[in-house]
Design an enzyme around this catalytic site. Structure first.
Site, PDB file in Angstrom:
ATOM      1  N   CYS A   1     -68.949  48.194 -33.094  1.00  0.00           N
ATOM      2  CA  CYS A   1     -67.555  48.648 -33.138  1.00  0.00           C
ATOM      3  C   CYS A   1     -67.321  49.316 -34.487  1.00  0.00           C
ATOM      4  O   CYS A   1     -68.281  49.754 -35.128  1.00  0.00           O
ATOM      5  CB  CYS A   1     -66.583  47.493 -32.873  1.00  0.00           C
ATOM      6  SG  CYS A   1     -66.675  46.134 -34.074  1.00  0.00           S
TER       7      CYS A   1
ATOM      8  N   ASP B   1     -58.949  48.432 -29.936  1.00  0.00           N
ATOM      9  CA  ASP B   1     -59.070  47.866 -31.281  1.00  0.00           C
ATOM     10  C   ASP B   1     -57.889  46.915 -31.521  1.00  0.00           C
ATOM     11  O   ASP B   1     -56.739  47.343 -31.503  1.00  0.00           O
ATOM     12  CB  ASP B   1     -59.034  49.030 -32.280  1.00  0.00           C
ATOM     13  CG  ASP B   1     -59.170  48.584 -33.713  1.00  0.00           C
ATOM     14  OD1 ASP B   1     -59.098  47.370 -33.974  1.00  0.00           O
ATOM     15  OD2 ASP B   1     -59.348  49.461 -34.567  1.00  0.00           O
TER      16      ASP B   1
ATOM     17  N   ASN C   1     -66.990  45.746 -37.334  1.00  0.00           N
ATOM     18  CA  ASN C   1     -67.908  44.616 -37.083  1.00  0.00           C
ATOM     19  C   ASN C   1     -67.287  43.277 -37.490  1.00  0.00           C
ATOM     20  O   ASN C   1     -67.977  42.373 -37.946  1.00  0.00           O
ATOM     21  CB  ASN C   1     -69.260  44.824 -37.797  1.00  0.00           C
ATOM     22  CG  ASN C   1     -70.360  43.853 -37.366  1.00  0.00           C
ATOM     23  OD1 ASN C   1     -71.234  43.508 -38.140  1.00  0.00           O
ATOM     24  ND2 ASN C   1     -70.321  43.377 -36.131  1.00  0.00           N
TER      25      ASN C   1
ATOM     26  N   CYS D   1     -64.198  42.278 -35.392  1.00  0.00           N
ATOM     27  CA  CYS D   1     -63.404  41.830 -34.230  1.00  0.00           C
ATOM     28  C   CYS D   1     -64.171  41.967 -32.908  1.00  0.00           C
ATOM     29  O   CYS D   1     -64.606  40.973 -32.323  1.00  0.00           O
ATOM     30  CB  CYS D   1     -62.092  42.613 -34.137  1.00  0.00           C
ATOM     31  SG  CYS D   1     -61.029  42.456 -35.585  1.00  0.00           S
ATOM     32  N   ARG D   2     -64.315  43.198 -32.432  1.00  0.00           N
ATOM     33  CA  ARG D   2     -64.835  43.386 -31.076  1.00  0.00           C
ATOM     34  C   ARG D   2     -66.332  43.111 -30.946  1.00  0.00           C
ATOM     35  O   ARG D   2     -66.754  42.356 -30.061  1.00  0.00           O
ATOM     36  CB  ARG D   2     -64.523  44.818 -30.593  1.00  0.00           C
ATOM     37  CG  ARG D   2     -63.044  45.051 -30.402  1.00  0.00           C
ATOM     38  CD  ARG D   2     -62.727  46.512 -30.272  1.00  0.00           C
ATOM     39  NE  ARG D   2     -62.955  47.235 -31.517  1.00  0.00           N
ATOM     40  CZ  ARG D   2     -62.869  48.538 -31.679  1.00  0.00           C
ATOM     41  NH1 ARG D   2     -62.557  49.294 -30.630  1.00  0.00           N
ATOM     42  NH2 ARG D   2     -63.073  49.091 -32.844  1.00  0.00           N
ATOM     43  N   SER D   3     -67.148  43.710 -31.817  1.00  0.00           N
ATOM     44  CA  SER D   3     -68.604  43.515 -31.635  1.00  0.00           C
ATOM     45  C   SER D   3     -69.073  42.093 -31.967  1.00  0.00           C
ATOM     46  O   SER D   3     -69.977  41.597 -31.295  1.00  0.00           O
ATOM     47  CB  SER D   3     -69.427  44.583 -32.376  1.00  0.00           C
ATOM     48  OG  SER D   3     -69.194  44.577 -33.753  1.00  0.00           O
TER      49      SER D   3
HETATM   50  P1  4NP Z   1     -63.358  46.004 -35.062  1.00  0.00           P
HETATM   51  O1  4NP Z   1     -61.840  46.017 -35.582  1.00  0.00           O
HETATM   52  O2  4NP Z   1     -63.846  47.453 -35.105  1.00  0.00           O
HETATM   53  O3  4NP Z   1     -63.231  45.500 -33.677  1.00  0.00           O
HETATM   54  O4  4NP Z   1     -64.126  45.101 -35.981  1.00  0.00           O
HETATM   55  C1  4NP Z   1     -61.450  46.637 -36.774  1.00  0.00           C
HETATM   56  C2  4NP Z   1     -61.565  45.943 -37.951  1.00  0.00           C
HETATM   57  C3  4NP Z   1     -61.139  46.525 -39.135  1.00  0.00           C
HETATM   58  C4  4NP Z   1     -60.618  47.802 -39.118  1.00  0.00           C
HETATM   59  C5  4NP Z   1     -60.503  48.496 -37.936  1.00  0.00           C
HETATM   60  C6  4NP Z   1     -60.932  47.908 -36.756  1.00  0.00           C
HETATM   61  N1  4NP Z   1     -60.153  48.390 -40.308  1.00  0.00           N
HETATM   62  O5  4NP Z   1     -59.614  49.509 -40.246  1.00  0.00           O
HETATM   63  O6  4NP Z   1     -60.297  47.806 -41.381  1.00  0.00           O
END
Ligand code: 4NP
Length: 155
Positions: free
Chosen positions: A5, A122, A8, A10-12
């Site tokens: 994602c 997201d 790294n 939340c989703r992955s």
């Molecule tokens: P992820 O979520 O891609 O599912 O880990 C996010 C975590 C942090 C950010 C964006 C998405 N960020 O912009 O910091």
């Protein structure tokens, strides 16, 4: 397989934890190398977001990952590089060196039966409900992906 994602956190990591759980339940843990990474480097070294860990924990899954950034060399280590959304997918396409790498690139939700959308949304800037929704989507995608691999490799 490596789930990817943006951050790294939340989703992955959720997909990594859910898939680990599924392969253990299927007594197939020894057949899989399961990891996750982010296209971005903002959160490198961090544990999964506390909201993702709380949601997974409610479902009996512990998330133990530390964030790292996906590198082009990762294509050599994994047969399945699984993007969480189309933006991650585009980024991973640019990192692919050629057709062999592109053949290893997938989108998680293509393994869902009737996906309404191909992106895992997201959840980072949203509320708790977004994390429950992500978990549900990831669970469906991972089940489908595992079934696909088991059929393909007769596992
Ligand atoms: P992820 O979520 O891609 O599912 O880990 C996010 C975590 C942090 C950010 C964006 C998405 N960020 O912009 O910091």
């Amino acid at each position: 397989m490596c789930f990817v994602c943006l951050g790294n956190i939340c989703r992955s990591p959720t997909a990594e934890g859910v898939m680990r759980h599924l392969v253990v339940r299927a007594s197939l843990a020894d057949s899989f190398l399961i990891d996750s990474a982010g296209t971005g480097a903002y959160h490198v070294g961090e544990r999964a977001d506390a909201r993702s860990r709380a949601e997974a924990s409610r479902r009996g899954v512990e998330l133990s990952s530390r964030a790292r950034q996906f590198k082009a060399e990762d294509y050599g280590r994994f047969d399945y590089v699984v993007a969480m959304d189309s933006s991650n997918h585009r980024h991973l396409e640019r990192l692919a060196g050629g057709r062999a790498e592109l053949a290893r690139l997938f989108m998680l939700r293509t393994f869902e039966k009737n996906p309404r959308d191909l992106d895992v949304p997201d959840p980072y800037y949203g509320g708790e409900r977004g994390f429950a929704k992500v978990y549900d989507i990831v669970e469906r995608g991972c089940s489908g992906l595992l079934a696909h691999i088991r059929a393909e490799h007769r596992l």
